[in-house]
Design a protein around this motif. Structure first.
Motif, PDB file in Angstrom:
ATOM      1  N   GLU A   1      57.607  43.037  73.572  1.00  0.00           N
ATOM      2  CA  GLU A   1      58.486  43.774  72.645  1.00  0.00           C
ATOM      3  C   GLU A   1      59.964  43.469  72.889  1.00  0.00           C
ATOM      4  OE1 GLU A   1      57.353  45.352  69.945  1.00  0.00           O
ATOM      5  OE2 GLU A   1      55.430  44.621  70.666  1.00  0.00           O
ATOM      6  N   ALA A   2      60.297  43.091  74.125  1.00  0.00           N
ATOM      7  CA  ALA A   2      61.709  42.797  74.424  1.00  0.00           C
ATOM      8  C   ALA A   2      62.120  41.414  73.938  1.00  0.00           C
ATOM      9  CB  ALA A   2      61.959  42.924  75.925  1.00  0.00           C
ATOM     10  N   ILE A   3      61.118  40.519  73.797  1.00  0.00           N
ATOM     11  CA  ILE A   3      61.514  39.125  73.478  1.00  0.00           C
ATOM     12  C   ILE A   3      60.966  38.583  72.161  1.00  0.00           C
ATOM     13  CG2 ILE A   3      61.767  38.501  75.929  1.00  0.00           C
ATOM     14  CD1 ILE A   3      59.128  36.761  75.312  1.00  0.00           C
ATOM     15  N   TYR A   4      60.149  39.334  71.412  1.00  0.00           N
ATOM     16  CA  TYR A   4      59.596  38.744  70.179  1.00  0.00           C
ATOM     17  C   TYR A   4      60.724  38.388  69.224  1.00  0.00           C
ATOM     18  CZ  TYR A   4      60.183  42.754  67.142  1.00  0.00           C
ATOM     19  OH  TYR A   4      60.746  43.742  66.375  1.00  0.00           O
TER      20      TYR A   4
ATOM     21  N   PRO B   1      54.221  53.571  64.301  1.00  0.00           N
ATOM     22  CA  PRO B   1      55.379  52.805  64.802  1.00  0.00           C
ATOM     23  C   PRO B   1      56.387  52.517  63.688  1.00  0.00           C
ATOM     24  CG  PRO B   1      53.539  51.336  64.407  1.00  0.00           C
ATOM     25  CD  PRO B   1      53.048  52.725  64.050  1.00  0.00           C
ATOM     26  N   GLY B   2      57.484  51.840  64.050  1.00  0.00           N
ATOM     27  CA  GLY B   2      58.558  51.562  63.090  1.00  0.00           C
ATOM     28  C   GLY B   2      58.513  50.147  62.549  1.00  0.00           C
ATOM     29  N   GLU B   3      57.402  49.465  62.750  1.00  0.00           N
ATOM     30  CA  GLU B   3      57.346  48.078  62.303  1.00  0.00           C
ATOM     31  C   GLU B   3      55.928  47.728  61.878  1.00  0.00           C
ATOM     32  OE1 GLU B   3      59.429  45.417  64.907  1.00  0.00           O
ATOM     33  OE2 GLU B   3      58.348  43.698  64.111  1.00  0.00           O
ATOM     34  N   TYR B   4      55.817  47.048  60.754  1.00  0.00           N
ATOM     35  CA  TYR B   4      54.518  46.680  60.182  1.00  0.00           C
ATOM     36  C   TYR B   4      53.688  45.874  61.183  1.00  0.00           C
ATOM     37  CZ  TYR B   4      51.154  45.153  56.722  1.00  0.00           C
ATOM     38  OH  TYR B   4      49.994  44.918  56.039  1.00  0.00           O
ATOM     39  N   ARG B   5      54.328  44.915  61.846  1.00  0.00           N
ATOM     40  CA  ARG B   5      53.638  44.069  62.830  1.00  0.00           C
ATOM     41  C   ARG B   5      52.937  44.918  63.887  1.00  0.00           C
ATOM     42  NH1 ARG B   5      55.434  42.775  68.000  1.00  0.00           N
ATOM     43  NH2 ARG B   5      57.256  44.066  67.562  1.00  0.00           N
ATOM     44  N   VAL B   6      53.634  45.957  64.375  1.00  0.00           N
ATOM     45  CA  VAL B   6      53.070  46.796  65.446  1.00  0.00           C
ATOM     46  C   VAL B   6      51.935  47.669  64.894  1.00  0.00           C
ATOM     47  CG1 VAL B   6      53.610  48.518  67.215  1.00  0.00           C
ATOM     48  CG2 VAL B   6      55.297  46.771  66.632  1.00  0.00           C
ATOM     49  N   LEU B   7      52.124  48.179  63.672  1.00  0.00           N
ATOM     50  CA  LEU B   7      51.061  48.995  63.076  1.00  0.00           C
ATOM     51  C   LEU B   7      49.778  48.169  62.918  1.00  0.00           C
ATOM     52  CD1 LEU B   7      50.159  51.679  61.769  1.00  0.00           C
ATOM     53  CD2 LEU B   7      50.861  50.725  59.558  1.00  0.00           C
ATOM     54  N   ALA B   8      49.933  46.933  62.407  1.00  0.00           N
ATOM     55  CA  ALA B   8      48.750  46.073  62.217  1.00  0.00           C
ATOM     56  C   ALA B   8      48.052  45.850  63.552  1.00  0.00           C
ATOM     57  CB  ALA B   8      49.182  44.745  61.597  1.00  0.00           C
TER      58      ALA B   8
ATOM     59  N   GLU C   1      65.874  58.263  55.098  1.00  0.00           N
ATOM     60  CA  GLU C   1      64.501  58.569  54.680  1.00  0.00           C
ATOM     61  C   GLU C   1      64.043  57.597  53.593  1.00  0.00           C
ATOM     62  OE1 GLU C   1      62.538  61.188  55.837  1.00  0.00           O
ATOM     63  OE2 GLU C   1      64.083  61.824  57.259  1.00  0.00           O
ATOM     64  N   TYR C   2      64.965  57.275  52.699  1.00  0.00           N
ATOM     65  CA  TYR C   2      64.653  56.412  51.560  1.00  0.00           C
ATOM     66  C   TYR C   2      64.300  54.983  52.007  1.00  0.00           C
ATOM     67  CZ  TYR C   2      65.964  53.295  47.704  1.00  0.00           C
ATOM     68  OH  TYR C   2      66.003  52.287  46.780  1.00  0.00           O
ATOM     69  N   VAL C   3      65.108  54.399  52.902  1.00  0.00           N
ATOM     70  CA  VAL C   3      64.821  53.013  53.305  1.00  0.00           C
ATOM     71  C   VAL C   3      63.509  52.932  54.077  1.00  0.00           C
ATOM     72  CG1 VAL C   3      67.205  52.155  53.275  1.00  0.00           C
ATOM     73  CG2 VAL C   3      66.282  53.069  55.399  1.00  0.00           C
ATOM     74  N   ARG C   4      63.216  53.982  54.822  1.00  0.00           N
ATOM     75  CA  ARG C   4      61.957  53.974  55.556  1.00  0.00           C
ATOM     76  C   ARG C   4      60.762  54.058  54.591  1.00  0.00           C
ATOM     77  NH1 ARG C   4      58.340  58.529  57.408  1.00  0.00           N
ATOM     78  NH2 ARG C   4      57.117  57.613  59.066  1.00  0.00           N
ATOM     79  N   GLY C   5      60.884  54.923  53.584  1.00  0.00           N
ATOM     80  CA  GLY C   5      59.816  55.031  52.588  1.00  0.00           C
ATOM     81  C   GLY C   5      59.625  53.710  51.859  1.00  0.00           C
ATOM     82  N   LEU C   6      60.737  53.099  51.480  1.00  0.00           N
ATOM     83  CA  LEU C   6      60.672  51.837  50.740  1.00  0.00           C
ATOM     84  C   LEU C   6      60.047  50.725  51.593  1.00  0.00           C
ATOM     85  CD1 LEU C   6      62.672  50.678  48.008  1.00  0.00           C
ATOM     86  CD2 LEU C   6      62.969  49.155  49.918  1.00  0.00           C
ATOM     87  N   TYR C   7      60.435  50.674  52.857  1.00  0.00           N
ATOM     88  CA  TYR C   7      59.890  49.644  53.769  1.00  0.00           C
ATOM     89  C   TYR C   7      58.360  49.716  53.795  1.00  0.00           C
ATOM     90  CZ  TYR C   7      58.723  47.326  58.196  1.00  0.00           C
ATOM     91  OH  TYR C   7      58.156  46.525  59.164  1.00  0.00           O
ATOM     92  N   TRP C   8      57.839  50.922  54.033  1.00  0.00           N
ATOM     93  CA  TRP C   8      56.382  51.027  54.182  1.00  0.00           C
ATOM     94  C   TRP C   8      55.676  50.882  52.850  1.00  0.00           C
ATOM     95  CZ3 TRP C   8      54.174  50.036  58.521  1.00  0.00           C
ATOM     96  CH2 TRP C   8      54.858  50.270  59.715  1.00  0.00           C
ATOM     97  N   LEU C   9      56.355  51.232  51.777  1.00  0.00           N
ATOM     98  CA  LEU C   9      55.753  51.069  50.449  1.00  0.00           C
ATOM     99  C   LEU C   9      55.610  49.589  50.085  1.00  0.00           C
ATOM    100  CD1 LEU C   9      54.945  52.855  47.928  1.00  0.00           C
ATOM    101  CD2 LEU C   9      57.206  52.327  47.026  1.00  0.00           C
ATOM    102  N   LYS C  10      56.578  48.791  50.473  1.00  0.00           N
ATOM    103  CA  LYS C  10      56.637  47.405  50.005  1.00  0.00           C
ATOM    104  C   LYS C  10      56.173  46.362  51.018  1.00  0.00           C
ATOM    105  CE  LYS C  10      57.958  48.437  45.971  1.00  0.00           C
ATOM    106  NZ  LYS C  10      57.041  48.205  44.845  1.00  0.00           N
ATOM    107  N   MET C  11      55.969  46.764  52.259  1.00  0.00           N
ATOM    108  CA  MET C  11      55.490  45.781  53.242  1.00  0.00           C
ATOM    109  C   MET C  11      54.008  45.508  53.002  1.00  0.00           C
ATOM    110  SD  MET C  11      57.667  44.420  55.232  1.00  0.00           S
ATOM    111  CE  MET C  11      56.983  43.917  56.795  1.00  0.00           C
TER     112      MET C  11
END
Ligand code: SF4
Length: 497
Positions: free
Chosen positions: A22-25, A89-96, A297-307
Motif C-alpha cells: 500500500e505504501a509503494i503501489y 475501503p476508499g479505492e476500487y482496487r482494494v475493494l475488488a 460526499e458528492y465526489v465519493r458517491g460519484l466515484y463509486w457510481l462510475k468506477m
C-alpha cells in the motif's frame, strides 16, 4: 470506524498492518506515509487502552507479509479466525481485492458501510438515477435538507443555498493569515519518521518539519483553532493565493476527515455553531459546509457510481506525459514552481492552487489523465482515490466529458494574476499575450480552446470565449498556435520552460 462498532473485547481480534504494497503501489509522498503510519500507531495505543485484542504489524516486523491479504491470512491462521469484518475501503482496487478474500480463505467476509460519510452509496445512486447531469449543487441542497444543516425551517439560512459569489477576493496587502496549528513529533512519530527516511527516501517530497496532528485529540485542536481563528475569513479569501503563505485561511482538516480522526458531522456542527453564535459570517460558514457536506460526499458517491470505467475516461484525448518539473519544481513559471515547491514541502496545497494553477496547466497542456491522477494521488497527504479521481478526471481535466463539471476550468494568466502575487516575481510577463516573454497560460488558453473546438465549441458556458476566438484575426491565431508549438516542443524535450 464501522468494522469496530460491535467489537467483542473478549473474542475479537483487530488487525492493523503497515504494508509495503500500500505504501509503494504509487510512490506516496514521504510525509503522507509518515502521517498515516503515525496515526495508525497512535490509534493502536487507543485501542489497547480500551482493552481490545490488537494485532499490530509494524513495517519492519520480520514476519510482515507486505500486503493486506498476506497479513489477514497470517492472522486468520494464527488465531483460528472464523469471520472477517472490514470497513468499505476508499479505492476500487482494494475493494475488488477484499471481495476475493472470502473464496481465498474460505471464511465469511463482511464489508460494512463506511460511517465516516453522511450519505450512503445507495442513497447517492438513488439520487443519481435518471439524471443526465450530476451537479453537486442539487445533491448538496438535498443533503442540507436531510441533515437540517444551516436551515431555517424548510428554507436555507439567508434565503440562498450558495454564497460563492462573495468568496472570490484576493488577499489585501498587509493582511497575514495566522500560523497553522503545529504539533511537535512525539516518540512514536519520531520512530515513524526514521522508518520513512530509511525505507522511502526515493519517494517524492520532504520529510522534515513534520507537524501534522496524528491522533484524535490533536485533530480536534486543529478543528477548534480553524473555527476560532480562520473561519471568519475562509469565505472571502478561499480562492486567494499568496507566495510563501501555503496555509492561508483554509481549515487543513481534510487529512483528518479522510483518515477518520474527525467526523464530518462534528466538523459541520462546529462551523454552524460559529455562525449561529455570531463568530463567523454566513458566506464563510456556508462555503465551508458546502465543501464537507456537498463536495466531499458528492465526489465519493460519484466515484463509486462510475468506477471502474471512470478510471479510463479521456474525453479530450489528452496524451502528453507529465513534465519533469512536476517532480523537481524546475520551471520558470513562478506560479507552478511555488505550488509544486509547497506540495513537496507540505504534502498540501489548497484547492485553488490544485485546480487553477497545477490543474489548469495539466488541462491546457493536454497531460494524460492517468499520469495526472497518479501525481495527485501521490503528492497530497489527504488524497485517496475516491476523492482524488473525481477531482482530477472530472473537475481538473474534464476527462469525463462534463459529467461532473459543466465546463472545463481553463484560465489564462490574468486569473492567476488576479488571485495571487505569483506573477510579480515570474520570469514571464503576465500582461504579454504572445512572444517569448509572454505568460504561457495566455496563449495556451486560446490554443486549448482552438485545439478542442470540435468537442467544446458547443458548450453553452464557453460561448463567450469561443465568440472571442472566432473574432480573432488569422494573424493572431497563428501567433497563438506558433507560441503553443514552441512551448510544447521545449516541454517535450525536457527543456526548462
Ligand atoms: Fe504563472 Fe504566467 Fe503569472 Fe508567471 S506570469 S506566475 S506563468 S500566471
Amino acid at each position: 470506524m464501522a468494522s469496530l462498532q460491535h467489537c467483542d473485547l473478549d473474542n475479537d481480534w483487530i488487525l492493523i498492518a503497515e504494508v509495503r504494497q500500500e505504501a509503494i503501489y504509487v510512490k506516496h509522498h514521504q510525509k503522507k506515509i509518515a502521517f498515516l503510519f503515525s496515526a495508525m500507531r497512535h490509534f493502536a495505543q487507543e485501542l489497547i487502552s480500551q482493552g481490545h485484542n490488537l494485532h499490530y504489524t509494524h513495517y519492519d516486523d520480520q514476519n510482515n507479509q507486505g500486503s493486506l491479504f498476506g497479513e489477514v491470512e497470517r492472522l486468520c491462521k494464527q488465531k483460528n479466525i472464523n469471520k472477517i469484518i472490514l470497513t468499505h475501503p476508499g479505492e476500487y482496487r482494494v475493494l475488488a481485492e477484499m471481495q476475493s478474500w472470502q473464496d481465498k480463505l474460505n471464511i465469511p467476509v463482511e464489508i460494512c458501510q463506511d460511517d465516516r460519510f453522511l450519505s450512503s452509496l445507495d442513497e447517492f445512486a438513488t439520487w443519481a438515477e435518471d439524471r443526465k447531469q450530476l451537479r453537486m449543487e442539487f445533491f448538496y441542497r438535498e443533503m442540507r435538507k436531510k441533515w437540517h444543516f444551516l436551515m431555517d425551517g424548510d428554507k436555507p439560512v439567508g434565503d440562498k443555498w450558495n454564497f460563492d459569489s462573495s468568496n472570490r477576493k484576493a488577499l489585501p496587502k498587509g493582511m497575514s493569515p495566522p500560523l497553522p496549528t503545529k504539533f511537535e513529533p512525539d516518540a512514536i512519530t519520531q520512530d515513524v519518521l526514521q522508518l520513512v527516511a530509511d525505507n522511502f527516501s526515493d519517494h517524492f517530497g520532504e520529510l522534515g518539519n513534520f507537524h501534522f496532528a496524528v491522533n484524535r485529540e490533536e485533530a480536534l485542536v486543529v478543528l477548534d483553532e480553524f473555527v476560532a481563528q480562520r473561519l471568519i475569513h475562509f469565505g472571502d479569501y478561499q480562492d486567494a493565493m499568496v507566495q510563501g503563505e501555503p496555509w492561508m485561511y483554509h481549515s487543513h482538516i481534510g487529512f483528518y476527515l479522510n483518515c477518520g480522526l474527525l467526523t464530518p458531522k462534528e466538523v459541520i456542527e462546529k462551523a454552524e455553531n460559529a455562525y449561529r453564535n455570531g463568530d463567523a459570517p454566513l458566506n464563510a460558514v456556508e462555503g465551508f459546509i458546502r465543501q464537507v457536506l456537498g463536495w466531499r460526499e458528492y465526489v465519493r458517491g460519484l466515484y463509486w457510481l462510475k468506477m471502474p470505467d471512470y478510471k479510463t475516461e479521456n474525453f479530450l484525448e489528452a496524451t502528453r506525459s507529465l513534465p519533469k518539473f512536476f517532480w523537481d519544481t524546475n520551471t520558470k513559471m513562478n506560479c507552478l514552481h511555488q505550488c509544486i515547491k509547497e506540495t513537496s514541502e507540505n504534502a498540501y496545497t489548497h484547492h485553488i492552487q490544485r485546480l487553477m494553477v497545477l490543474g489548469n496547466f495539466a488541462l491546457l497542456a493536454g497531460l494524460h489523465p492517468d499520469e495526472v491522477n497518479e501525481w495527485y494521488l501521490i503528492v497530497y497527504a489527504d488524497a485517496y482515490e475516491w476523492v482524488e479521481m473525481p477531482n482530477v478526471t472530472g473537475m481538473i481535466l474534464f476527462a469525463d466529458g462534463g459529467l461532473l463539471a459543466s465546463k472545463p476550468y481553463a484560465a489564462s494568466g490574468s486569473y492567476i494574476n488576479k488571485m495571487s502575487n505569483y506573477c510579480k516575481s515570474c520570469h514571464y510577463k503576465v500582461k504579454e499575450k504572445n512572444g517569448p516573454q509572454a505568460c504561457p497560460f495566455n496563449y495556451l488558453y486560446w490554443d486549448f480552446l482552438d485545439r478542442n473546438k470540435e468537442k467544446l465549441g458547443n458548450n453553452p458556458r464557453l460561448g463567450m470565449p469561443y465568440r472571442t476566438l472566432n473574432k480573432m484575426t488569422d494573424e493572431k491565431r497563428q501567433a497563438i498556435q506558433r507560441d503553443g508549438q514552441i512551448f510544447f516542443k521545449a516541454l517535450d524535450k525536457n527543456e526548462k520552460v
